[in-house]
Scaffold this active site. Structure first.
Site: not given
Length: 576
Positions: A308, A310, A339, A371-372, A424, A512
């Site tokens: 991730d 972000h 992500d 999932n993002h 992910h 994740h």
């Protein structure tokens, strides 16, 4: 004759696993009797019966000859596997051509120095199942606080919450009738599942896989010459040139968190004053490129896997500086495991740079959906707001829609050298295979993701593994409901091992989840699952950022065969 035996064995394993699931729900342990009765009742003329009896007797007595057999507590395994905490725990074991190293590279941004360290119990990154003889009295000590970095979809929106899987202490769990017997019997069932999975893979799925991969490669080669991304390639390379300059500046300045980074107007620096046009072109070109590449991407080793991000651009540049960047000549492939956006301070810069890298190096850079990378999450956790704030309401919304179209075309997995699968979230219940995933058509939007018919697809993005040393209601095995959402699940080590056998895999890499004050990676499920998380100090958690380097090396067995070495590489937290 072998095909008939394999088919019968696969059917028997499915029956056995179903009976175990029902028995676990009722909290009783009569599986061994069922196995013996089922085998003893088999027709003597059945070609599979002798094989079944031999395997069952071997498994029940703890003498299974499969390479996946677990060593007895306190002893060396047949493949060199040692219990965590052993003075030789730094010696890595191999499974199906994959070896997870027991050392990691650790880079200190403040001193600009790197060192190689051994994984120890103090690092709290290696998770193994407790020895049955010593389980009582160990207490409920948990290795760090694992953060469900995304929260329940139906929750209150809290960004991080500590896992609350434990229902009792180890002493309480040990006192439950039949729990130790259940653990032993699950070992048996898993060995059966692994055996059946290997038979299914090599006798059935392997041929289908070759056909699906050939078709996917043909589609890309057919569309590769005149794609839109070719016309945007020049602009993508200009973005990469600016990123190289910015990465050098980051390496020479004092370390800080991405949210505290004082670099002015990074958006204009990376994408020039025409950043709006550049971002829209990159999104359109990436959509076209991703749509003709397979939904299960295929990278080759050497390869570096990011977790991730972000929107924390500075951490990405630090990792590039410390361990190698995609623009290095002769460097490895790169897999970015989802992500990319939400919550961070430089979300547009991160996704713009990743799309530029993908367009400039289409066969070297692989982006896996997280999932993002989905509309409802982006509306809730910041990416949509970031587009509107930086680009204005009208053009910001148009650009946001273009990015969402690209997200719907992203691969859902990446296969590294045919032996390591990057997803992910996880594998969910594990009842799917890679050919089922390859058969899906894109775009895959939120209507498909949230359709209960595609629950297995949703769980590729959302499910989580149960750490081997976690104490959970019903044991750290099988499939459990997840606190994230009603559709997502938690899966145990037995699910991982059976899934890997069925798909011919040696390791699953997933992201994740962040761990407070953690190193950014964890090893679990008999060295067959590794977590990696690249955003440092995520949500103020004080965690390091990590990547995984995958390289082909010579096998330990002296045969001269090549195996894939997986080695974590870590950049220290800004608060270290």
């Amino acid at each position: 004759r072998l095909e008939q035996s394999g088919t019968r064995l696969a059917g028997f394993v499915r029956l056995a696993r179903g009976s175990c699931d029902r028995a676990m729900g009722a909290q009783h342990c009569s599986r061994s009797c069922r196995f013996s009765a089922a085998i003893d009742g088999e027709d003597e003329t059945d070609a599979a019966a002798p094989m079944l009896r031999a395997i069952s007797c071997s498994a029940l007595s703890g003498r299974a000859t499969s390479s996946t057999s677990r060593p007895k507590p306190g002893s060396d395994g047949p493949d060199g596997e040692l219990p965590v905490g052993s003075r030789h725990a730094n010696q890595a074991s191999e499974y199906n051509g994959v070896r997870v190293e027991r050392v990691y590279d650790y880079f200190h941004p403040s001193t600009k120095k790197s060192e190689t360290l051994e994984m120890t119990d103090a690092d709290r990154v290696i998770h193994s199942r407790p020895k049955r003889s010593a389980q009582a009295g160990r207490g409920a000590a948990k290795m760090g606080s694992l953060c469900m970095e995304d929260e329940s979809m139906t929750g209150t929106g809290s960004s991080t919450s500590s896992t609350s899987l434990r229902s009792s202490t180890c002493e309480e769990a040990e006192a439950k009738p039949g729990l130790r017997a259940l653990s032993a019997e699950v070992e048996i069932v898993t060995r059966w599942g692994v055996l059946a999975g290997k038979l299914i893979h090599y006798r059935v799925l392997a041929l289908t896989t070759l056909g699906n991969r050939f078709i996917a490669r043909s589609i890309f080669e057919k569309n590769a010459k005149g794609g839109l991304w070719k016309r945007v390639e020049y602009r993508a390379k200009k973005v990469i040139t600016q990123a190289r300059i910015l990465a050098k500046q980051v390496s020479n300045e004092p370390d800080c968190m991405d949210s505290e980074w004082l670099e002015q107007d990074v958006l204009s620096f990376l994408f020039t004053s025409e950043y709006l046009d550049t971002l829209m072109l990159l999104a359109k070109a990436a959509t076209k490129l991703l749509s003709v590449q397979p939904i299960v991407a295929e990278a080759s080793a050497p390869c570096r896997v990011f977790g991730d991000i972000h929107g924390q651009l500075r951490d990405v540049l630090l990792l590039f500086n410390a361990f190698g960047s995609p623009w290095d000549r002769g460097g490895p492939s790169f897999v970015f495991n989802g992500d990319f956006v939400d919550r961070g301070s430089h979300q547009l810069e991160v996704i713009g740079l990743l799309f530029a890298l993908k367009i400039a190096f289409p066969d070297k850079i692989w982006l896996v959906r997280g999932n993002h990378e989905e509309r409802s999450m982006n509306e809730r956790y910041g990416f949509k707001g970031e587009c509107l704030r930086c680009l204005g309401n009208e053009f910001g919304l148009k650009t946001y829609d273009l990015f969402e179209e690209a997200f719907d075309q992203l691969p859902l997995a990446c296969l590294v050298s045919e032996r390591i699968l990057c997803v992910h979230g996880g594998i969910g219940e594990g009842r799917w295979d890679l050919n089922a995933l390859r058969s899906l058509k894109r775009p895959i939007d939120d209507k498909i993701l949230f359709n209960r018919r595609y629950g297995w697809l949703y769980n590729i993005l959302w499910s989580d593994p149960i750490e081997d040393d976690e104490i959970v209601e019903g044991g750290a095995i099988g499939v459990h409901e997840s606190p994230r959402a009603s559709t997502s699940v938690l899966f145990g080590w037995d699910v991982t091992k059976t899934f890997c056998a069925k798909n011919g895999l040696g390791l699953i890499i997933r992201s994740h989840q962040s761990k407070r004050d953690g190193l950014g990676f964890d090893v679990m499920h008999d060295n067959m699952l590794v977590r990696v998380f690249s955003a440092r100090d995520y949500e103020g958690g004080g965690n390091d950022g990590a990547v995984l380097l995958i390289t082909p090396v010579e096998s330990h067995d002296g045969s001269g065969a090549m195996t894939l070495s997986v080695r974590p590489q870590v950049v220290a937290s800004a608060h270290c």
